[in-house]
Scaffold this motif. Sequence first.
Motif, PDB file in Angstrom:
ATOM      1  N   TYR A 137      -2.760  13.941  -6.393  1.00  0.00           N
ATOM      2  CA  TYR A 137      -3.227  12.807  -5.596  1.00  0.00           C
ATOM      3  C   TYR A 137      -2.270  11.631  -5.660  1.00  0.00           C
ATOM      4  CZ  TYR A 137      -7.691  14.905  -4.408  1.00  0.00           C
ATOM      5  OH  TYR A 137      -8.648  15.731  -3.904  1.00  0.00           O
ATOM      6  N   GLY A 138      -2.087  11.041  -6.825  1.00  0.00           N
ATOM      7  CA  GLY A 138      -1.294   9.829  -6.934  1.00  0.00           C
ATOM      8  C   GLY A 138      -2.181   8.602  -6.889  1.00  0.00           C
ATOM      9  N   THR A 139      -1.558   7.425  -7.017  1.00  0.00           N
ATOM     10  CA  THR A 139      -2.299   6.171  -7.051  1.00  0.00           C
ATOM     11  C   THR A 139      -2.277   5.525  -5.664  1.00  0.00           C
ATOM     12  OG1 THR A 139      -0.314   5.052  -7.929  1.00  0.00           O
ATOM     13  CG2 THR A 139      -1.943   5.860  -9.517  1.00  0.00           C
ATOM     14  N   ALA A 140      -1.281   4.709  -5.371  1.00  0.00           N
ATOM     15  CA  ALA A 140      -1.232   4.045  -4.062  1.00  0.00           C
ATOM     16  C   ALA A 140      -1.062   5.052  -2.925  1.00  0.00           C
ATOM     17  CB  ALA A 140      -0.104   3.016  -4.048  1.00  0.00           C
ATOM     18  N   LEU A 141      -0.139   5.988  -3.074  1.00  0.00           N
ATOM     19  CA  LEU A 141       0.067   6.985  -2.026  1.00  0.00           C
ATOM     20  C   LEU A 141      -1.125   7.937  -1.956  1.00  0.00           C
ATOM     21  CD1 LEU A 141       2.537   7.111  -0.146  1.00  0.00           C
ATOM     22  CD2 LEU A 141       3.306   9.103  -1.418  1.00  0.00           C
ATOM     23  N   GLY A 142      -1.792   8.149  -3.090  1.00  0.00           N
ATOM     24  CA  GLY A 142      -3.015   8.945  -3.094  1.00  0.00           C
ATOM     25  C   GLY A 142      -4.104   8.298  -2.265  1.00  0.00           C
TER      26      GLY A 142
ATOM     27  N   ILE B 254       0.493  -1.708  -0.244  1.00  0.00           N
ATOM     28  CA  ILE B 254      -0.110  -1.101  -1.421  1.00  0.00           C
ATOM     29  C   ILE B 254       0.972  -0.418  -2.234  1.00  0.00           C
ATOM     30  CG2 ILE B 254      -0.780   0.995  -0.145  1.00  0.00           C
ATOM     31  CD1 ILE B 254      -3.264   1.101  -2.025  1.00  0.00           C
ATOM     32  N   VAL B 255       0.997  -0.706  -3.518  1.00  0.00           N
ATOM     33  CA  VAL B 255       2.000  -0.159  -4.430  1.00  0.00           C
ATOM     34  C   VAL B 255       1.299   0.331  -5.688  1.00  0.00           C
ATOM     35  CG1 VAL B 255       3.781  -1.741  -3.563  1.00  0.00           C
ATOM     36  CG2 VAL B 255       2.427  -2.383  -5.579  1.00  0.00           C
ATOM     37  N   GLY B 256       2.036   1.021  -6.519  1.00  0.00           N
ATOM     38  CA  GLY B 256       1.531   1.426  -7.821  1.00  0.00           C
ATOM     39  C   GLY B 256       2.010   0.467  -8.888  1.00  0.00           C
ATOM     40  N   CYS B 257       2.011   0.915 -10.127  1.00  0.00           N
ATOM     41  CA  CYS B 257       2.464   0.055 -11.219  1.00  0.00           C
ATOM     42  C   CYS B 257       2.848   0.902 -12.426  1.00  0.00           C
ATOM     43  CB  CYS B 257       1.383  -0.945 -11.620  1.00  0.00           C
ATOM     44  SG  CYS B 257      -0.106  -0.170 -12.269  1.00  0.00           S
TER      45      CYS B 257
ATOM     46  N   PHE C 194      -1.890  -7.782  -0.541  1.00  0.00           N
ATOM     47  CA  PHE C 194      -0.974  -7.019  -1.390  1.00  0.00           C
ATOM     48  C   PHE C 194      -1.796  -6.398  -2.523  1.00  0.00           C
ATOM     49  CE2 PHE C 194       2.163  -6.266  -4.677  1.00  0.00           C
ATOM     50  CZ  PHE C 194       3.274  -5.825  -3.967  1.00  0.00           C
ATOM     51  N   TYR C 195      -1.953  -5.079  -2.474  1.00  0.00           N
ATOM     52  CA  TYR C 195      -2.805  -4.372  -3.422  1.00  0.00           C
ATOM     53  C   TYR C 195      -1.973  -3.544  -4.397  1.00  0.00           C
ATOM     54  CZ  TYR C 195      -6.343  -5.470   0.130  1.00  0.00           C
ATOM     55  OH  TYR C 195      -7.154  -6.114   1.026  1.00  0.00           O
ATOM     56  N   VAL C 196      -2.449  -3.480  -5.639  1.00  0.00           N
ATOM     57  CA  VAL C 196      -1.807  -2.666  -6.664  1.00  0.00           C
ATOM     58  C   VAL C 196      -2.810  -1.631  -7.151  1.00  0.00           C
ATOM     59  CG1 VAL C 196      -0.755  -2.639  -8.961  1.00  0.00           C
ATOM     60  CG2 VAL C 196      -0.293  -4.546  -7.387  1.00  0.00           C
ATOM     61  N   ALA C 197      -2.469  -0.346  -6.992  1.00  0.00           N
ATOM     62  CA  ALA C 197      -3.304   0.746  -7.484  1.00  0.00           C
ATOM     63  C   ALA C 197      -2.880   1.085  -8.901  1.00  0.00           C
ATOM     64  CB  ALA C 197      -3.162   1.967  -6.569  1.00  0.00           C
TER      65      ALA C 197
ATOM     66  N   ILE D  26      -0.948 -11.091  -6.000  1.00  0.00           N
ATOM     67  CA  ILE D  26      -1.676  -9.829  -5.903  1.00  0.00           C
ATOM     68  C   ILE D  26      -3.098 -10.086  -5.416  1.00  0.00           C
ATOM     69  CG2 ILE D  26      -2.542  -7.854  -7.219  1.00  0.00           C
ATOM     70  CD1 ILE D  26      -0.091  -8.318  -9.103  1.00  0.00           C
ATOM     71  N   SER D  27      -3.484  -9.416  -4.332  1.00  0.00           N
ATOM     72  CA  SER D  27      -4.807  -9.608  -3.738  1.00  0.00           C
ATOM     73  C   SER D  27      -5.899  -8.880  -4.504  1.00  0.00           C
ATOM     74  CB  SER D  27      -4.800  -9.128  -2.282  1.00  0.00           C
ATOM     75  OG  SER D  27      -3.776  -9.763  -1.541  1.00  0.00           O
ATOM     76  N   ALA D  28      -5.577  -7.718  -5.065  1.00  0.00           N
ATOM     77  CA  ALA D  28      -6.564  -6.949  -5.819  1.00  0.00           C
ATOM     78  C   ALA D  28      -5.856  -5.867  -6.624  1.00  0.00           C
ATOM     79  CB  ALA D  28      -7.602  -6.321  -4.897  1.00  0.00           C
ATOM     80  N   LEU D  29      -6.456  -5.520  -7.749  1.00  0.00           N
ATOM     81  CA  LEU D  29      -6.079  -4.342  -8.520  1.00  0.00           C
ATOM     82  C   LEU D  29      -7.111  -3.261  -8.214  1.00  0.00           C
ATOM     83  CD1 LEU D  29      -5.374  -5.994 -12.013  1.00  0.00           C
ATOM     84  CD2 LEU D  29      -3.672  -5.318 -10.298  1.00  0.00           C
TER      85      LEU D  29
END
Length: 346
Positions: free
Chosen positions: A168-173, A234-237, A266-269, A323-326
């Motif tokens: 799955y992945g995080t942001a790309l998931g 949307i990005v990961g971390c 701007f979201y961080v998964a 960052i708008s949300a985690l």
Amino acid sequence: MTPFRSIEWTGDALRLLDQRQLPHQTLYAEFTTASAVATAIHDMVVRGAPAIGVAAAFGLVLAAQQSQATSVEALRADLQTAANQLKQARPTAVNLTWALKRMLQQADAVLTPSADDLRRVLAQAAQALYQEDVEINRQIGLQAQSLIPDRATIIHHCNTGALATVDYGTALGAIRIAHEQGKRLQVYLDETRPRLQGASLSAYELKAYGVPHTVMVDSASGYLMQTQTVDLCIVGCDRVAANGDVANKIGTYNLAIAAKAHQVPFYVACPLSSIDMTLASGDQIEIEQRSAEEVTHIGDRAITPAATAVFNPAFDITPAAYISALITEKGVILPPFEPQLRQLGV
């Protein structure tokens, strides 16, 4: 499930998809020692914070299998040596340290006179991490759906999909799940210099899923937001400090600044395992410095004059204010981040 697997365990070897060869070749390599796994992590055969954590866990299993120790005490000492080597392979991603710590804690909890029992416990613990990663990432993707509208135009940086995790992945998931739910998406992928994970890996994944996507140079994102409607980034971390500052692939900070200027969310998964409450802010996160050749060369071809000085940090720090949300497996966290992160008991 994806048509490819970043990590597979055979019982006596760790089988990794060599991501350095993508998208041109899909090649797998097997590793049978903790030292070899550490080198594979450092050289980015396997990459992505969740994936290297799981790979390191199986590295400890290999260390246990290779150890000649016959007592639990001696085997634990060998495991600590292997863990120290694995930990140094990529210092910024907290998942690596988190996974190793969890494995060693399980080893310390084994009350048995048998080293072989300890070996079995470690193998079971690594398999549990493997399966857990799949479910965590699936939950992150589901939690993100409230933030991804239909007909969304999305910017993504680096690679955070199944190649960076077990699946799955995080942001790309989250993008993949949105597509599977029937949402109509257009995804713009930063190429992600210097190693081009966006152009080579994220494009590889989205092509496999049938998600419409366009690759652009990293510096084009501001112009895209200036001239077109972009619904979200949307990005990961690789690590999140207690105050919500985020360490992620170099270029993330630039993208966040551009998003803030154009009022694009701007979201961080991030899985909870990427949150490091021992660090008050991003200023305390160690940033990995990588070789000059990653910048001076594309493949085998030099693109700079000989002996050119190079600055090549692998990551940068995006302040929480941008960052708008985690997005975690437990839900979406809005600022201010620290009180809610502490409530989660991370």
